[in-house]
Design a protein around this motif. Sequence first.
Motif, PDB file in Angstrom:
ATOM      1  N   ILE A  35       0.845  -1.192   0.000  1.00 32.14           N
ATOM      2  CA  ILE A  35       0.000   0.000   0.000  1.00 32.14           C
ATOM      3  C   ILE A  35       0.882   1.244   0.000  1.00 32.14           C
ATOM      4  O   ILE A  35       0.653   2.190  -0.752  1.00 32.14           O
ATOM      5  CB  ILE A  35      -0.951   0.004   1.213  1.00 32.14           C
ATOM      6  CG1 ILE A  35      -1.967  -1.126   1.082  1.00 32.14           C
ATOM      7  CG2 ILE A  35      -1.653   1.351   1.344  1.00 32.14           C
ATOM      8  CD1 ILE A  35      -2.788  -1.373   2.355  1.00 32.14           C
ATOM      9  N   GLU A  36       1.911   1.229   0.839  1.00 31.57           N
ATOM     10  CA  GLU A  36       2.757   2.412   0.989  1.00 31.57           C
ATOM     11  C   GLU A  36       3.752   2.595  -0.153  1.00 31.57           C
ATOM     12  O   GLU A  36       4.070   3.722  -0.520  1.00 31.57           O
ATOM     13  CB  GLU A  36       3.510   2.350   2.316  1.00 31.57           C
ATOM     14  CG  GLU A  36       2.595   2.510   3.502  1.00 31.57           C
ATOM     15  CD  GLU A  36       3.336   2.590   4.816  1.00 31.57           C
ATOM     16  OE1 GLU A  36       4.585   2.663   4.818  1.00 31.57           O
ATOM     17  OE2 GLU A  36       2.654   2.577   5.861  1.00 31.57           O
ATOM     18  N   SER A  37       4.248   1.509  -0.711  1.00 29.59           N
ATOM     19  CA  SER A  37       5.294   1.657  -1.726  1.00 29.59           C
ATOM     20  C   SER A  37       4.781   1.533  -3.156  1.00 29.59           C
ATOM     21  O   SER A  37       5.275   2.209  -4.049  1.00 29.59           O
ATOM     22  CB  SER A  37       6.417   0.650  -1.494  1.00 29.59           C
ATOM     23  OG  SER A  37       5.922  -0.663  -1.619  1.00 29.59           O
ATOM     24  N   ASP A  38       3.795   0.675  -3.363  1.00 29.41           N
ATOM     25  CA  ASP A  38       3.301   0.439  -4.723  1.00 29.41           C
ATOM     26  C   ASP A  38       1.983   1.140  -4.996  1.00 29.41           C
ATOM     27  O   ASP A  38       1.482   1.087  -6.114  1.00 29.41           O
ATOM     28  CB  ASP A  38       3.111  -1.058  -4.983  1.00 29.41           C
ATOM     29  CG  ASP A  38       4.399  -1.845  -4.832  1.00 29.41           C
ATOM     30  OD1 ASP A  38       5.477  -1.251  -5.030  1.00 29.41           O
ATOM     31  OD2 ASP A  38       4.329  -3.040  -4.508  1.00 29.41           O
ATOM     32  N   GLY A  39       1.406   1.762  -3.978  1.00 28.20           N
ATOM     33  CA  GLY A  39       0.147   2.457  -4.149  1.00 28.20           C
ATOM     34  C   GLY A  39      -1.050   1.535  -4.298  1.00 28.20           C
ATOM     35  O   GLY A  39      -2.094   1.938  -4.803  1.00 28.20           O
ATOM     36  N   LYS A  40      -0.912   0.278  -3.842  1.00 24.27           N
ATOM     37  CA  LYS A  40      -2.041  -0.644  -3.902  1.00 24.27           C
ATOM     38  C   LYS A  40      -3.146  -0.125  -2.987  1.00 24.27           C
ATOM     39  O   LYS A  40      -2.877   0.405  -1.920  1.00 24.27           O
ATOM     40  CB  LYS A  40      -1.623  -2.043  -3.464  1.00 24.27           C
ATOM     41  CG  LYS A  40      -0.635  -2.690  -4.400  1.00 24.27           C
ATOM     42  CD  LYS A  40      -0.243  -4.066  -3.912  1.00 24.27           C
ATOM     43  CE  LYS A  40       0.786  -4.665  -4.863  1.00 24.27           C
ATOM     44  NZ  LYS A  40       1.290  -5.949  -4.377  1.00 24.27           N
ATOM     45  N   VAL A  41      -4.379  -0.286  -3.415  1.00 26.21           N
ATOM     46  CA  VAL A  41      -5.513   0.164  -2.619  1.00 26.21           C
ATOM     47  C   VAL A  41      -6.149  -1.060  -1.973  1.00 26.21           C
ATOM     48  O   VAL A  41      -6.482  -2.020  -2.669  1.00 26.21           O
ATOM     49  CB  VAL A  41      -6.536   0.914  -3.500  1.00 26.21           C
ATOM     50  CG1 VAL A  41      -7.739   1.343  -2.685  1.00 26.21           C
ATOM     51  CG2 VAL A  41      -5.874   2.128  -4.160  1.00 26.21           C
ATOM     52  N   PRO A  42      -6.311  -1.030  -0.649  1.00 27.52           N
ATOM     53  CA  PRO A  42      -6.888  -2.193   0.023  1.00 27.52           C
ATOM     54  C   PRO A  42      -8.358  -2.363  -0.333  1.00 27.52           C
ATOM     55  O   PRO A  42      -9.061  -1.395  -0.618  1.00 27.52           O
ATOM     56  CB  PRO A  42      -6.718  -1.865   1.513  1.00 27.52           C
ATOM     57  CG  PRO A  42      -6.667  -0.385   1.566  1.00 27.52           C
ATOM     58  CD  PRO A  42      -6.008   0.046   0.285  1.00 27.52           C
ATOM     59  N   GLY A  43      -8.818  -3.601  -0.290  1.00 23.91           N
ATOM     60  CA  GLY A  43     -10.234  -3.879  -0.480  1.00 23.91           C
ATOM     61  C   GLY A  43     -11.034  -3.375   0.712  1.00 23.91           C
ATOM     62  O   GLY A  43     -10.487  -2.951   1.737  1.00 23.91           O
ATOM     63  N   TYR A  44     -12.334  -3.463   0.580  1.00 25.85           N
ATOM     64  CA  TYR A  44     -13.231  -2.921   1.602  1.00 25.85           C
ATOM     65  C   TYR A  44     -12.954  -3.486   2.994  1.00 25.85           C
ATOM     66  O   TYR A  44     -12.813  -2.733   3.953  1.00 25.85           O
ATOM     67  CB  TYR A  44     -14.687  -3.198   1.195  1.00 25.85           C
ATOM     68  CG  TYR A  44     -15.684  -2.766   2.231  1.00 25.85           C
ATOM     69  CD1 TYR A  44     -16.013  -1.423   2.378  1.00 25.85           C
ATOM     70  CD2 TYR A  44     -16.282  -3.692   3.088  1.00 25.85           C
ATOM     71  CE1 TYR A  44     -16.917  -1.016   3.342  1.00 25.85           C
ATOM     72  CE2 TYR A  44     -17.191  -3.297   4.045  1.00 25.85           C
ATOM     73  CZ  TYR A  44     -17.511  -1.959   4.167  1.00 25.85           C
ATOM     74  OH  TYR A  44     -18.404  -1.559   5.127  1.00 25.85           O
ATOM     75  N   PHE A  45     -12.880  -4.808   3.122  1.00 27.43           N
ATOM     76  CA  PHE A  45     -12.718  -5.408   4.439  1.00 27.43           C
ATOM     77  C   PHE A  45     -11.357  -5.077   5.058  1.00 27.43           C
ATOM     78  O   PHE A  45     -11.264  -4.807   6.256  1.00 27.43           O
ATOM     79  CB  PHE A  45     -12.959  -6.916   4.385  1.00 27.43           C
ATOM     80  CG  PHE A  45     -14.397  -7.247   4.103  1.00 27.43           C
ATOM     81  CD1 PHE A  45     -15.375  -7.034   5.061  1.00 27.43           C
ATOM     82  CD2 PHE A  45     -14.775  -7.737   2.871  1.00 27.43           C
ATOM     83  CE1 PHE A  45     -16.708  -7.310   4.806  1.00 27.43           C
ATOM     84  CE2 PHE A  45     -16.107  -8.018   2.599  1.00 27.43           C
ATOM     85  CZ  PHE A  45     -17.076  -7.802   3.568  1.00 27.43           C
ATOM     86  N   ASN A  46     -10.303  -5.082   4.265  1.00 29.91           N
ATOM     87  CA  ASN A  46      -8.990  -4.691   4.790  1.00 29.91           C
ATOM     88  C   ASN A  46      -8.967  -3.205   5.129  1.00 29.91           C
ATOM     89  O   ASN A  46      -8.355  -2.812   6.128  1.00 29.91           O
ATOM     90  CB  ASN A  46      -7.879  -5.034   3.800  1.00 29.91           C
ATOM     91  CG  ASN A  46      -7.480  -6.491   3.866  1.00 29.91           C
ATOM     92  OD1 ASN A  46      -7.848  -7.214   4.779  1.00 29.91           O
ATOM     93  ND2 ASN A  46      -6.711  -6.936   2.888  1.00 29.91           N
ATOM     94  N   ALA A  47      -9.632  -2.386   4.338  1.00 29.26           N
ATOM     95  CA  ALA A  47      -9.687  -0.942   4.637  1.00 29.26           C
ATOM     96  C   ALA A  47     -10.389  -0.721   5.976  1.00 29.26           C
ATOM     97  O   ALA A  47      -9.965   0.126   6.768  1.00 29.26           O
ATOM     98  CB  ALA A  47     -10.387  -0.192   3.518  1.00 29.26           C
ATOM     99  N   ARG A  48     -11.446  -1.485   6.246  1.00 27.30           N
ATOM    100  CA  ARG A  48     -12.142  -1.366   7.533  1.00 27.30           C
ATOM    101  C   ARG A  48     -11.216  -1.739   8.688  1.00 27.30           C
ATOM    102  O   ARG A  48     -11.160  -1.044   9.705  1.00 27.30           O
ATOM    103  CB  ARG A  48     -13.371  -2.273   7.565  1.00 27.30           C
ATOM    104  CG  ARG A  48     -14.576  -1.668   6.904  1.00 27.30           C
ATOM    105  CD  ARG A  48     -15.810  -2.507   7.024  1.00 27.30           C
ATOM    106  NE  ARG A  48     -15.970  -3.094   8.347  1.00 27.30           N
ATOM    107  CZ  ARG A  48     -16.875  -4.004   8.644  1.00 27.30           C
ATOM    108  NH1 ARG A  48     -17.682  -4.462   7.721  1.00 27.30           N
ATOM    109  NH2 ARG A  48     -16.972  -4.488   9.857  1.00 27.30           N
ATOM    110  N   LYS A  49     -10.484  -2.844   8.523  1.00 29.35           N
ATOM    111  CA  LYS A  49      -9.551  -3.272   9.572  1.00 29.35           C
ATOM    112  C   LYS A  49      -8.463  -2.227   9.798  1.00 29.35           C
ATOM    113  O   LYS A  49      -8.103  -1.932  10.938  1.00 29.35           O
ATOM    114  CB  LYS A  49      -8.900  -4.601   9.188  1.00 29.35           C
ATOM    115  CG  LYS A  49      -9.793  -5.792   9.260  1.00 29.35           C
ATOM    116  CD  LYS A  49      -8.988  -7.032   8.847  1.00 29.35           C
ATOM    117  CE  LYS A  49      -9.800  -8.290   8.838  1.00 29.35           C
ATOM    118  NZ  LYS A  49      -8.980  -9.454   8.451  1.00 29.35           N
ATOM    119  N   LEU A  50      -7.934  -1.704   8.708  1.00 30.64           N
ATOM    120  CA  LEU A  50      -6.860  -0.717   8.817  1.00 30.64           C
ATOM    121  C   LEU A  50      -7.355   0.567   9.473  1.00 30.64           C
ATOM    122  O   LEU A  50      -6.675   1.137  10.325  1.00 30.64           O
ATOM    123  CB  LEU A  50      -6.256  -0.430   7.443  1.00 30.64           C
ATOM    124  CG  LEU A  50      -5.458  -1.585   6.842  1.00 30.64           C
ATOM    125  CD1 LEU A  50      -5.213  -1.356   5.356  1.00 30.64           C
ATOM    126  CD2 LEU A  50      -4.143  -1.770   7.587  1.00 30.64           C
TER     127      LEU A  50
END
Length: 68
Positions: A35-50
């Motif tokens: 996420i931090e280096s490649d700019g990957k965007v987390p999916g909904y469930f991972n975004a909620r956890k984060l």
Amino acid sequence: MTFAEQFKHFRQNAGLTQAQLADKNGIPQTTISGIESDGKVPGYFNARKLAKALNIDMNDFAPKEVTK
């Protein structure tokens, strides 16, 4: 500010390393690094956890419109 920069800013403001954030929410450290280096965007469930682990609202991950 890119999503990757914004995410890193939230993590650093929470006083967490990538490994600590991974331990806190069960998401692999390699995913957080991506996420931090490649700019990957987390999916909904991972975004909620984060968001929960970082004590922020999930809407804070949403891009902000810039007006002039």
